[in-house]
Design an enzyme around this catalytic site. Sequence first.
Site, PDB file in Angstrom:
ATOM      1  N   GLY A  46       0.835  -1.192   0.000  1.00  0.00           N
ATOM      2  CA  GLY A  46       0.000   0.000   0.000  1.00  0.00           C
ATOM      3  C   GLY A  46       0.870   1.242   0.000  1.00  0.00           C
ATOM      4  O   GLY A  46       2.073   1.167   0.282  1.00  0.00           O
ATOM      5  N   GLN A  51       2.660  10.108   1.890  1.00  0.00           N
ATOM      6  CA  GLN A  51       3.982   9.473   2.029  1.00  0.00           C
ATOM      7  C   GLN A  51       4.956   9.924   0.935  1.00  0.00           C
ATOM      8  O   GLN A  51       6.160   9.727   1.066  1.00  0.00           O
ATOM      9  CB  GLN A  51       3.851   7.942   2.000  1.00  0.00           C
ATOM     10  CG  GLN A  51       3.138   7.382   3.238  1.00  0.00           C
ATOM     11  CD  GLN A  51       3.037   5.879   3.193  1.00  0.00           C
ATOM     12  OE1 GLN A  51       2.129   5.332   2.585  1.00  0.00           O
ATOM     13  NE2 GLN A  51       3.972   5.205   3.827  1.00  0.00           N
ATOM     14  N   CYS A  95       5.557  -0.161   7.720  1.00  0.00           N
ATOM     15  CA  CYS A  95       5.218   1.082   7.027  1.00  0.00           C
ATOM     16  C   CYS A  95       6.429   1.517   6.216  1.00  0.00           C
ATOM     17  O   CYS A  95       7.551   1.518   6.729  1.00  0.00           O
ATOM     18  CB  CYS A  95       4.849   2.170   8.046  1.00  0.00           C
ATOM     19  SG  CYS A  95       4.382   3.734   7.277  1.00  0.00           S
ATOM     20  N   LEU A  96       6.184   1.887   4.961  1.00  0.00           N
ATOM     21  CA  LEU A  96       7.298   2.297   4.102  1.00  0.00           C
ATOM     22  C   LEU A  96       7.918   3.609   4.592  1.00  0.00           C
ATOM     23  O   LEU A  96       9.056   3.904   4.241  1.00  0.00           O
ATOM     24  CB  LEU A  96       6.820   2.431   2.653  1.00  0.00           C
ATOM     25  CG  LEU A  96       6.335   1.103   2.020  1.00  0.00           C
ATOM     26  CD1 LEU A  96       5.755   1.352   0.631  1.00  0.00           C
ATOM     27  CD2 LEU A  96       7.462   0.072   1.949  1.00  0.00           C
ATOM     28  N   HIS A 137      -4.864   1.145   7.455  1.00  0.00           N
ATOM     29  CA  HIS A 137      -3.529   1.747   7.626  1.00  0.00           C
ATOM     30  C   HIS A 137      -3.359   2.927   6.655  1.00  0.00           C
ATOM     31  O   HIS A 137      -2.866   3.998   7.045  1.00  0.00           O
ATOM     32  CB  HIS A 137      -2.480   0.655   7.369  1.00  0.00           C
ATOM     33  CG  HIS A 137      -1.049   1.096   7.392  1.00  0.00           C
ATOM     34  ND1 HIS A 137      -0.147   0.622   8.318  1.00  0.00           N
ATOM     35  CD2 HIS A 137      -0.343   1.940   6.589  1.00  0.00           C
ATOM     36  CE1 HIS A 137       1.047   1.171   8.083  1.00  0.00           C
ATOM     37  NE2 HIS A 137       0.952   1.965   7.036  1.00  0.00           N
ATOM     38  N   GLU A 138      -3.799   2.737   5.402  1.00  0.00           N
ATOM     39  CA  GLU A 138      -3.614   3.790   4.388  1.00  0.00           C
ATOM     40  C   GLU A 138      -4.527   4.985   4.655  1.00  0.00           C
ATOM     41  O   GLU A 138      -4.104   6.142   4.504  1.00  0.00           O
ATOM     42  CB  GLU A 138      -3.856   3.231   2.976  1.00  0.00           C
ATOM     43  CG  GLU A 138      -2.944   2.088   2.555  1.00  0.00           C
ATOM     44  CD  GLU A 138      -1.470   2.340   2.782  1.00  0.00           C
ATOM     45  OE1 GLU A 138      -1.046   3.508   2.755  1.00  0.00           O
ATOM     46  OE2 GLU A 138      -0.727   1.364   3.013  1.00  0.00           O
ATOM     47  N   HIS A 141      -3.108   7.214   7.150  1.00  0.00           N
ATOM     48  CA  HIS A 141      -2.099   8.145   6.610  1.00  0.00           C
ATOM     49  C   HIS A 141      -2.767   9.450   6.144  1.00  0.00           C
ATOM     50  O   HIS A 141      -2.190  10.532   6.295  1.00  0.00           O
ATOM     51  CB  HIS A 141      -1.365   7.524   5.416  1.00  0.00           C
ATOM     52  CG  HIS A 141      -0.174   6.683   5.783  1.00  0.00           C
ATOM     53  ND1 HIS A 141       0.895   7.167   6.482  1.00  0.00           N
ATOM     54  CD2 HIS A 141       0.125   5.377   5.520  1.00  0.00           C
ATOM     55  CE1 HIS A 141       1.805   6.211   6.637  1.00  0.00           C
ATOM     56  NE2 HIS A 141       1.357   5.111   6.068  1.00  0.00           N
TER      57      HIS A 141
HETATM   58  O1  K1U Z   1       1.511   2.404   3.899  1.00  0.00           O
HETATM   59  C1  K1U Z   1       2.590   1.864   3.884  1.00  0.00           C
HETATM   60  O2  K1U Z   1       3.538   2.356   4.482  1.00  0.00           O
HETATM   61  C2  K1U Z   1       2.778   0.562   3.161  1.00  0.00           C
HETATM   62  C3  K1U Z   1       2.747  -0.635   4.073  1.00  0.00           C
HETATM   63  C4  K1U Z   1       1.306  -1.136   4.147  1.00  0.00           C
HETATM   64  C5  K1U Z   1       0.961  -2.086   5.244  1.00  0.00           C
HETATM   65  C6  K1U Z   1       1.755  -3.151   5.586  1.00  0.00           C
HETATM   66  C7  K1U Z   1       1.377  -4.026   6.585  1.00  0.00           C
HETATM   67  C8  K1U Z   1       0.189  -3.840   7.229  1.00  0.00           C
HETATM   68  C9  K1U Z   1      -0.588  -2.779   6.903  1.00  0.00           C
HETATM   69  C10 K1U Z   1      -0.222  -1.910   5.898  1.00  0.00           C
HETATM   70  C11 K1U Z   1       3.673  -1.688   3.495  1.00  0.00           C
HETATM   71  O3  K1U Z   1       3.474  -2.137   2.418  1.00  0.00           O
HETATM   72  S1  K1U Z   1       5.016  -2.213   4.462  1.00  0.00           S
HETATM   73  C12 K1U Z   1       5.772  -3.483   3.467  1.00  0.00           C
HETATM   74  C13 K1U Z   1       5.004  -4.765   3.473  1.00  0.00           C
HETATM   75  O4  K1U Z   1       4.127  -4.954   4.280  1.00  0.00           O
HETATM   76  C14 K1U Z   1       5.327  -5.810   2.462  1.00  0.00           C
HETATM   77  C15 K1U Z   1       6.368  -5.693   1.618  1.00  0.00           C
HETATM   78  C16 K1U Z   1       6.640  -6.686   0.689  1.00  0.00           C
HETATM   79  C17 K1U Z   1       5.865  -7.798   0.620  1.00  0.00           C
HETATM   80  C18 K1U Z   1       4.817  -7.933   1.486  1.00  0.00           C
HETATM   81  C19 K1U Z   1       4.535  -6.947   2.406  1.00  0.00           C
HETATM   82 ZN    ZN Z   2       2.368   3.300   6.235  1.00  0.00          ZN
END
Ligand code: K1U
Ligand code: ZN
Length: 173
Positions: A46, A51, A95-96, A137-138, A141
């Site tokens: 996401g 972000q 979270c990225l 989560h999004e 944000h």
């Molecule tokens: O919003 C963001 O920062 C993105 C975030 C979204 C998220 C992850 C986990 C739970 C809720 C929301 C991410 O994508 S973090 C990276 C991640 O979860 C992932 C990366 C590669 C493969 C699978 C998952």
């Molecule tokens: Zn996030």
Amino acid sequence: MTIKPILIHPDPRLKKLAAPVADLSDELRQLADDMLETMYDAPGIGLAAPQIGQLTRLIVMDCVKEEGAAPQPTVMFNPEVLAASDELNTYEEGCLSIPEQFAEVTRPAEVTVRWIDRDGAEQTRDFGGLWATCVQHEIDHLDGKLFIDYLKPLKRQLITRKMVKLKRERARF
Ligand code: K1U
Ligand code: ZN
């Protein structure tokens, strides 16, 4: 399409309320496409416009993780949670904007979300599992809220300190 730099916490832009989209434009569609490319490149499941420093109510998601399964790139303008289940689900979130930090967050297990899609059409859908966690989560944000805001203050401060250090180190190179 362009891969955009992702803001790292702490950053004041990640704490602001994002503004609703009034009219869909080619520029906003381009922003959504750039966000999808940025999300896949990260990689993530996401990404919300704040972000990448855009205070607009726009999120993108693709929670398909199975090898070989068809991707489901999803673009949501002005997403709104219409209903949330009493049943809760706990997921270890990342979270990225907070790289390499993970913590358990408890949220409603199912949500009904309404949004405007990339073609300008209104959509309403029920989400469960990882999609439900991710869409909440999004949307957080867009309201200036991060998953660490659900944690105890001490844990939140520890993660914030690590991010300040990470940003200082990255700035040196
Ligand atoms: O919003 C963001 O920062 C993105 C975030 C979204 C998220 C992850 C986990 C739970 C809720 C929301 C991410 O994508 S973090 C990276 C991640 O979860 C992932 C990366 C590669 C493969 C699978 C998952
Ligand atoms: Zn996030």
